[in-house]
Structures are given as structure tokens and as C-alpha cells.
Design a protein around this motif. Structure first.
Motif, PDB file in Angstrom:
ATOM      1  N   ARG A  69      26.633 -26.495 -77.384  1.00  0.00           N
ATOM      2  CA  ARG A  69      27.640 -25.757 -78.155  1.00  0.00           C
ATOM      3  C   ARG A  69      28.928 -26.555 -78.347  1.00  0.00           C
ATOM      4  N   LEU A  70      29.245 -27.416 -77.379  1.00  0.00           N
ATOM      5  CA  LEU A  70      30.505 -28.158 -77.442  1.00  0.00           C
ATOM      6  C   LEU A  70      30.326 -29.618 -77.838  1.00  0.00           C
ATOM      7  N   GLY A  71      29.083 -30.041 -78.029  1.00  0.00           N
ATOM      8  CA  GLY A  71      28.833 -31.421 -78.441  1.00  0.00           C
ATOM      9  C   GLY A  71      29.238 -32.442 -77.399  1.00  0.00           C
ATOM     10  N   ALA A  72      28.976 -32.147 -76.137  1.00  0.00           N
ATOM     11  CA  ALA A  72      29.373 -33.032 -75.043  1.00  0.00           C
ATOM     12  C   ALA A  72      28.138 -33.562 -74.326  1.00  0.00           C
ATOM     13  N   THR A  73      28.262 -34.719 -73.728  1.00  0.00           N
ATOM     14  CA  THR A  73      27.184 -35.261 -72.915  1.00  0.00           C
ATOM     15  C   THR A  73      27.117 -34.505 -71.591  1.00  0.00           C
ATOM     16  N   GLN A  74      26.025 -34.669 -70.893  1.00  0.00           N
ATOM     17  CA  GLN A  74      25.848 -33.980 -69.612  1.00  0.00           C
ATOM     18  C   GLN A  74      26.916 -34.418 -68.607  1.00  0.00           C
ATOM     19  N   SER A  75      27.167 -35.709 -68.523  1.00  0.00           N
ATOM     20  CA  SER A  75      28.149 -36.181 -67.541  1.00  0.00           C
ATOM     21  C   SER A  75      29.558 -35.693 -67.887  1.00  0.00           C
ATOM     22  N   ARG A  76      29.907 -35.708 -69.155  1.00  0.00           N
ATOM     23  CA  ARG A  76      31.230 -35.227 -69.583  1.00  0.00           C
ATOM     24  C   ARG A  76      31.384 -33.739 -69.304  1.00  0.00           C
ATOM     25  N   MET A  77      30.338 -32.971 -69.637  1.00  0.00           N
ATOM     26  CA  MET A  77      30.397 -31.524 -69.423  1.00  0.00           C
ATOM     27  C   MET A  77      30.499 -31.210 -67.938  1.00  0.00           C
ATOM     28  N   SER A  78      29.749 -31.931 -67.124  1.00  0.00           N
ATOM     29  CA  SER A  78      29.792 -31.706 -65.677  1.00  0.00           C
ATOM     30  C   SER A  78      31.178 -32.000 -65.119  1.00  0.00           C
ATOM     31  N   ARG A  79      31.817 -33.049 -65.612  1.00  0.00           N
ATOM     32  CA  ARG A  79      33.181 -33.360 -65.147  1.00  0.00           C
ATOM     33  C   ARG A  79      34.160 -32.249 -65.531  1.00  0.00           C
ATOM     34  N   HIS A  80      34.053 -31.774 -66.766  1.00  0.00           N
ATOM     35  CA  HIS A  80      34.944 -30.697 -67.197  1.00  0.00           C
ATOM     36  C   HIS A  80      34.723 -29.439 -66.369  1.00  0.00           C
ATOM     37  N   MET A  81      33.469 -29.110 -66.115  1.00  0.00           N
ATOM     38  CA  MET A  81      33.183 -27.896 -65.349  1.00  0.00           C
ATOM     39  C   MET A  81      33.637 -28.039 -63.900  1.00  0.00           C
ATOM     40  N   ALA A  82      33.583 -29.255 -63.361  1.00  0.00           N
ATOM     41  CA  ALA A  82      34.069 -29.486 -62.001  1.00  0.00           C
ATOM     42  C   ALA A  82      35.572 -29.207 -61.912  1.00  0.00           C
ATOM     43  N   VAL A  83      36.304 -29.556 -62.957  1.00  0.00           N
ATOM     44  CA  VAL A  83      37.750 -29.284 -62.986  1.00  0.00           C
ATOM     45  C   VAL A  83      37.992 -27.771 -63.021  1.00  0.00           C
ATOM     46  N   LEU A  84      37.238 -27.062 -63.860  1.00  0.00           N
ATOM     47  CA  LEU A  84      37.388 -25.602 -63.931  1.00  0.00           C
ATOM     48  C   LEU A  84      37.005 -24.943 -62.606  1.00  0.00           C
ATOM     49  N   LYS A  85      36.000 -25.485 -61.956  1.00  0.00           N
ATOM     50  CA  LYS A  85      35.585 -24.953 -60.655  1.00  0.00           C
ATOM     51  C   LYS A  85      36.667 -25.214 -59.598  1.00  0.00           C
ATOM     52  N   ALA A  86      37.215 -26.421 -59.593  1.00  0.00           N
ATOM     53  CA  ALA A  86      38.275 -26.759 -58.639  1.00  0.00           C
ATOM     54  C   ALA A  86      39.508 -25.881 -58.838  1.00  0.00           C
ATOM     55  N   ALA A  87      39.738 -25.454 -60.080  1.00  0.00           N
ATOM     56  CA  ALA A  87      40.872 -24.568 -60.375  1.00  0.00           C
ATOM     57  C   ALA A  87      40.571 -23.127 -59.970  1.00  0.00           C
ATOM     58  N   GLY A  88      39.328 -22.856 -59.570  1.00  0.00           N
ATOM     59  CA  GLY A  88      38.956 -21.512 -59.140  1.00  0.00           C
ATOM     60  C   GLY A  88      38.587 -20.572 -60.267  1.00  0.00           C
ATOM     61  N   LEU A  89      38.393 -21.111 -61.471  1.00  0.00           N
ATOM     62  CA  LEU A  89      38.129 -20.262 -62.630  1.00  0.00           C
ATOM     63  C   LEU A  89      36.652 -19.951 -62.828  1.00  0.00           C
ATOM     64  N   VAL A  90      35.772 -20.838 -62.385  1.00  0.00           N
ATOM     65  CA  VAL A  90      34.329 -20.635 -62.540  1.00  0.00           C
ATOM     66  C   VAL A  90      33.625 -20.913 -61.225  1.00  0.00           C
ATOM     67  N   VAL A  91      32.429 -20.379 -61.111  1.00  0.00           N
ATOM     68  CA  VAL A  91      31.535 -20.684 -59.997  1.00  0.00           C
ATOM     69  C   VAL A  91      30.230 -21.186 -60.588  1.00  0.00           C
ATOM     70  N   ASP A  92      29.479 -21.898 -59.775  1.00  0.00           N
ATOM     71  CA  ASP A  92      28.224 -22.446 -60.278  1.00  0.00           C
ATOM     72  C   ASP A  92      27.054 -22.066 -59.387  1.00  0.00           C
ATOM     73  N   ARG A  93      25.860 -22.246 -59.962  1.00  0.00           N
ATOM     74  CA  ARG A  93      24.613 -21.992 -59.252  1.00  0.00           C
ATOM     75  C   ARG A  93      23.593 -22.990 -59.761  1.00  0.00           C
ATOM     76  N   ARG A  94      22.961 -23.702 -58.834  1.00  0.00           N
ATOM     77  CA  ARG A  94      21.939 -24.673 -59.227  1.00  0.00           C
ATOM     78  C   ARG A  94      20.656 -23.932 -59.547  1.00  0.00           C
ATOM     79  N   ASP A  95      20.030 -24.337 -60.652  1.00  0.00           N
ATOM     80  CA  ASP A  95      18.766 -23.751 -61.106  1.00  0.00           C
ATOM     81  C   ASP A  95      17.860 -24.913 -61.496  1.00  0.00           C
ATOM     82  N   ALA A  96      17.037 -25.363 -60.540  1.00  0.00           N
ATOM     83  CA  ALA A  96      16.191 -26.540 -60.721  1.00  0.00           C
ATOM     84  C   ALA A  96      17.076 -27.727 -61.084  1.00  0.00           C
TER      85      ALA A  96
END
Length: 97
Positions: A36-63
Motif C-alpha cells: 500500500r505504501l510502496g516500500a521495501t520490506q527492510s524500509r517498512m520494518s524500520r519504520h514500524m520499529a520506530v512506531l513500536k518504540a514510540a509505543g503507538l503499535v504492537v506486533d505479532r509474528r506470523d510465520a
């Protein structure tokens, strides 16, 4: 979570767009966010890590994928801040208008 960390996380356009998608409360696979955002996996993962560190999102591994969703039990003031940031038009939306 502190104000500078949260505001810094919200200041980057791709992260703000990702948060806009995740803010609906449902789980979103990183593969969906990438597409949806036209980002690579590594770029998206870095962005989501920042949002997670800020306490805004949580994650769950699925395979092989990670699924993200809005963090539960956020302070009301923080929810209002994010809602206000998400209500602002993006640069692309301002160009179209």
C-alpha cells in the motif's frame, strides 16, 4: 513513551501513512503495508520499529511475516494527538487540492 519520541515518529510521511492504516484497530501484515505504501520490506520494518518504540503499535509474528496493530490502552492525550496528526492532509493531498 515521551513526547519527543512520539512526535518524531509522526513526523516522517511514510510512518504517518502506515499509522493511518494501522490506526483502524485491525491487524495489518507488513506485506500489506509494503504494498500500500510502496516500500521495501527492510524500509517498512524500520519504520514500524520506530512506531513500536514510540509505543503507538504492537506486533505479532506470523510465520515469516509480522503483523502490526494499534497499541491498546494508550493515554487519551496521545490518542488525541495522533488523531489530530492523521486528520491533517498529506503533502500529496495538498498538491491535488
Amino acid at each position: 513513551m515521551d513526547a519527543i519520541t512520539v512526535l518524531s515518529a509522526l513526523a516522517e510521511p511514510t510512518r504517518l501513512q502506515a499509522l493511518r492504516l494501522v490506526w483502524d484497530g485491525r491487524e495489518h501484515c507488513v506485506c500489506e503495508l509494503m504494498q500500500r505504501l510502496g516500500a521495501t520490506q527492510s524500509r517498512m520494518s524500520r519504520h514500524m520499529a520506530v512506531l513500536k518504540a514510540a509505543g503507538l503499535v504492537v506486533d505479532r509474528r506470523d510465520a515469516q511475516w509480522v503483523r502490526y496493530r494499534r497499541a491498546q490502552h494508550l493515554p487519551r492525550a496521545l490518542i488525541k494527538l495522533v488523531d489530530a496528526a492523521l486528520a491533517l492532509p498529506t503533502a500529496r493531498e495538498r498538491q491535488v487540492a
